[in-house]
Design an enzyme around this catalytic site. Sequence first.
Site, PDB file in Angstrom:
ATOM      1  N   SER A 284       0.902  -0.959  -0.377  1.00 12.38           N
ATOM      2  CA  SER A 284       0.083   0.071   0.188  1.00 12.38           C
ATOM      3  C   SER A 284       0.638   1.239   0.292  1.00 12.38           C
ATOM      4  O   SER A 284       1.223   1.576   0.737  1.00 12.38           O
ATOM      5  CB  SER A 284      -0.563   0.075   1.135  1.00 12.38           C
ATOM      6  OG  SER A 284      -1.950  -0.808   1.298  1.00 12.38           O
TER       7      SER A 284
ATOM      8  N   LYS B  54      -6.066   1.819  -3.206  1.00  9.92           N
ATOM      9  CA  LYS B  54      -6.320   1.035  -2.242  1.00  9.92           C
ATOM     10  C   LYS B  54      -7.347   2.300  -1.148  1.00  9.92           C
ATOM     11  O   LYS B  54      -6.989   1.767  -0.311  1.00  9.92           O
ATOM     12  CB  LYS B  54      -5.167   0.429  -2.030  1.00  9.92           C
ATOM     13  CG  LYS B  54      -4.560  -0.083  -0.940  1.00  9.92           C
ATOM     14  CD  LYS B  54      -5.674  -0.786   0.043  1.00  9.92           C
ATOM     15  CE  LYS B  54      -5.080  -1.644   1.205  1.00  9.92           C
ATOM     16  NZ  LYS B  54      -3.897  -2.203   1.183  1.00  9.92           N
TER      17      LYS B  54
ATOM     18  N   LYS C   6      -0.995   5.872   7.955  1.00 13.12           N
ATOM     19  CA  LYS C   6      -0.073   5.509   6.985  1.00 13.12           C
ATOM     20  C   LYS C   6      -0.982   5.692   5.845  1.00 13.12           C
ATOM     21  O   LYS C   6      -0.739   6.706   4.224  1.00 13.12           O
ATOM     22  CB  LYS C   6       1.617   4.152   6.446  1.00 13.12           C
ATOM     23  CG  LYS C   6       2.716   4.563   5.059  1.00 13.12           C
ATOM     24  CD  LYS C   6       1.649   3.735   3.787  1.00 13.12           C
ATOM     25  CE  LYS C   6       1.867   2.027   4.353  1.00 13.12           C
ATOM     26  NZ  LYS C   6       1.035   1.110   3.636  1.00 13.12           N
TER      27      LYS C   6
END
Length: 309
Positions: A110, A184, A252
């Site tokens: 990711s 994502k 993140k």
Amino acid sequence: MTNTPYPTPVTPSQTRIGWIGTGVMGAAMASHILSAGYTLSIYARTPSKTQFLQSLGAHLVDSPSQLAKTSDIIFTMLGHPSDVQEIVVSNPDSILSSINPGSVIIDHTSSHPNLAKEIYNAARDKNCYAVDAPVSGGDIGARDGKLAILAGGDENVVEWLHPLFSLMGKATYMGSAGCGQSCKIANQITVGGSLLGLSEGLVFAEAAGLDKRKWLEAVKSGAAGSLVMELFGERMIERDFRPGGFAEYMVKDLGMGLDVVEDDGDDSASVLPGAALCKQLFSGMVANGDGKFGTQGLITVVERINGKK
């Protein structure tokens, strides 16, 4: 350059696979490739983490560049964009330093859409291809080969890779380079909101004197039901915070979404108050020393806010 990197299909007898990233998700995903009979070479900065895959027949190599020299298709499943930058692009022993013409890099990390575009362009300069293909489904999806694979890059290359992707789950082509990563991020925004709703629902149900398992069973087939509830509801009740994905990674991922909005810098940019709140709450988990918990540990932050330890 031809429309596909090779005229031959992806098969165990003809295709050499390289893999970097052997954590909870990566090891499970790579095991499906080994089980299908492919030759698999692996690299890890911590070689002890590769023992499971070596026991299945994987070959350990010393550097990303060595992996690139002996592989036709290279997968990465790392923690942070900075790891991807170092392993794929920047390090003198990076994948791109020694990649063979016609090879393909598939990044399941990711990561940031802009980095995905950078890797794609660098790969094309080397007469190679790159696909950004982050996944959703957690450790259970990785173990069962039922991940959602969100792919960006060249559509014909993604289609060519179908035999490998199908071992790990279902791939959906989302668009040009970086679109897999953008998909994502949108997924994580949605998951984060679902985890927060589930956490607050459980905390409220307990405070109201309800049996939490009965509540979960009663509502999961209604409008509140979701895969997040199926995957994490019982874990939250059981206080099982073992990670499929680390809470610190959610910080993140949500942060990247908010960065993309800020980078757009125009009046049409999206406003994401829920993502900002979820990032703040997951950051609270990290501040509490729980960053290595699974994302289902978000309930601990809601409990702390309500005076429960």
